[in-house]
Design a protein around this motif. Structure first.
Motif, PDB file in Angstrom:
ATOM      1  N   GLY A 110       0.828  -1.237  -0.131  1.00 19.01           N
ATOM      2  CA  GLY A 110      -0.111   0.038   0.040  1.00 19.01           C
ATOM      3  C   GLY A 110       0.747   1.264   0.208  1.00 19.01           C
ATOM      4  O   GLY A 110       0.314   2.385  -0.234  1.00 19.01           O
ATOM      5  N   ASP A 126      -1.761   0.251   4.259  1.00 17.21           N
ATOM      6  CA  ASP A 126      -2.696  -0.937   4.380  1.00 17.21           C
ATOM      7  C   ASP A 126      -2.329  -1.702   5.564  1.00 17.21           C
ATOM      8  O   ASP A 126      -3.003  -2.855   5.743  1.00 17.21           O
ATOM      9  CB  ASP A 126      -2.136  -1.757   3.199  1.00 17.21           C
ATOM     10  CG  ASP A 126      -0.563  -2.238   3.044  1.00 17.21           C
ATOM     11  OD1 ASP A 126      -0.120  -1.868   4.162  1.00 17.21           O
ATOM     12  OD2 ASP A 126      -0.194  -2.570   2.025  1.00 17.21           O
ATOM     13  N   SER A 128       0.044  -3.133   7.032  1.00 14.48           N
ATOM     14  CA  SER A 128       0.295  -4.680   7.045  1.00 14.48           C
ATOM     15  C   SER A 128       2.144  -4.431   7.118  1.00 14.48           C
ATOM     16  O   SER A 128       2.566  -3.546   6.965  1.00 14.48           O
ATOM     17  CB  SER A 128       0.265  -4.840   5.737  1.00 14.48           C
ATOM     18  OG  SER A 128      -1.018  -5.099   5.263  1.00 14.48           O
TER      19      SER A 128
END
Length: 282
Positions: A110, A126, A128
């Motif tokens: 992202g 995102d 993550s």
């Protein structure tokens, strides 16, 4: 380090799926991009301008060793989720789990193109954590750290620490500081150091609280985490790469600072004692 029976479904394994190995970026570009990641920014423009092509790799079957790594990562992810959910609940906050993505060579995140040379990182966009396991070979061969299973757990906990910062609004504040134009490069470096040391502190808190619940630590585990933290201290990296130390250019903290804040988290187990910003930015 003892394995527990817990496993998380918030792990995506992209290894063996094929993909491009970006050509032409250069380590300098990757370091700049990594710093932007750690400050909560979007390095996609830096990364996209660094590559001039890609070499495709074929899909392959994962080895038994790689499958074991996946299970280990699922376990450590689960233990992070359980520990942080409990800590957040104790403070009246709802915890949202991060996703962990295993990859090799390069993948899309992202925050732009992720490359193995960047090492493990957290992408706020995102939510993550991205991990190429080849980083740990570099940690051992280039920086002299002895890599154990708990070394990997510590690095993951550090990146999860950035997720905690994201959930608490810390990364948003550091990103505003970076983009405001009101701070010098030296000041922004100090902000980056405070950000990284707080993530080390959170890794220590996680280790303490998880061990209290699961009793998963074995003799030598904490020492291996400290060894890894010291190995990637700015002073150690600068000595190895350029032969001298420039403290004003630190972005992650010295070896001594990284050990100090990890151990402060581990010894206290108290998230409220991790205000690195007030202590380092006075």
């Amino acid at each position: 380090m003892k394995w527990t029976d817990d496993r998380s479904d918030n792990v995506e394994d992209r290894r063996g799926l094929g993909g491009g190995a970006v050509v032409g970026g250069g380590l300098g570009t990757l370091i700049i991009a990594a710093i932007i990641f750690f400050l909560g920014g979007d390095p996609s423009s830096v990364l996209s301008s660094g590559g001039s092509g890609s070499a495709q790799t074929e899909q392959r079957e994962l080895s038994s060793g790689e499958l074991k790594v996946r299970e280990f990562v699922r376990m450590v992810t689960a233990e992070n989720e359980e520990t942080w959910a409990k800590i957040f609940a104790e403070n009246g906050i709802q915890y949202r789990p991060a996703k962990v993505i295993l990859f090799e060579n390069t993948t899309q995140s992202g925050c732009g193109t992720a490359q193995s040379a960047m090492g493990p990182f957290y992408c706020p966009s995102d939510q993550s954590v991205y991990m190429d396991m080849s980083f740990f070979k570099e940690l051992e061969s280039r920086f002299g750290a002895k890599v154990t299973e708990f070394t990997i757990a510590y690095v993951m906990a550090h990146e999860m620490g950035h997720h905690i910062q994201n959930l608490l609004g810390v990364l948003q504040e550091t990103n505003r500081a970076r983009t405001s134009g009101n701070y010098s490069e030296e000041q922004l470096n100090r902000v980056s150091v405070a950000t990284e040391l707080q993530a080390d502190f959170y890794a220590g808190v996680w280790a303490k609280r998880t061990d209290s619940r699961e009793h998963f630590l074995e003799p030598g585990d904490i020492e291996s985490a400290i060894d890894a933290a010291e190995a990637v201290g700015d002073d150690n990296i600068q000595k190895r790469s350029q032969g001298y130390v420039n403290q004003e250019s630190f972005t992650h903290g010295s070896s001594a600072q990284r050990k100090e804040w990890f151990m402060k988290g581990y010894n206290s187990g108290d998230i409220r004692q991790g205000d690195t910003f007030n202590q380092l930015l006075k």
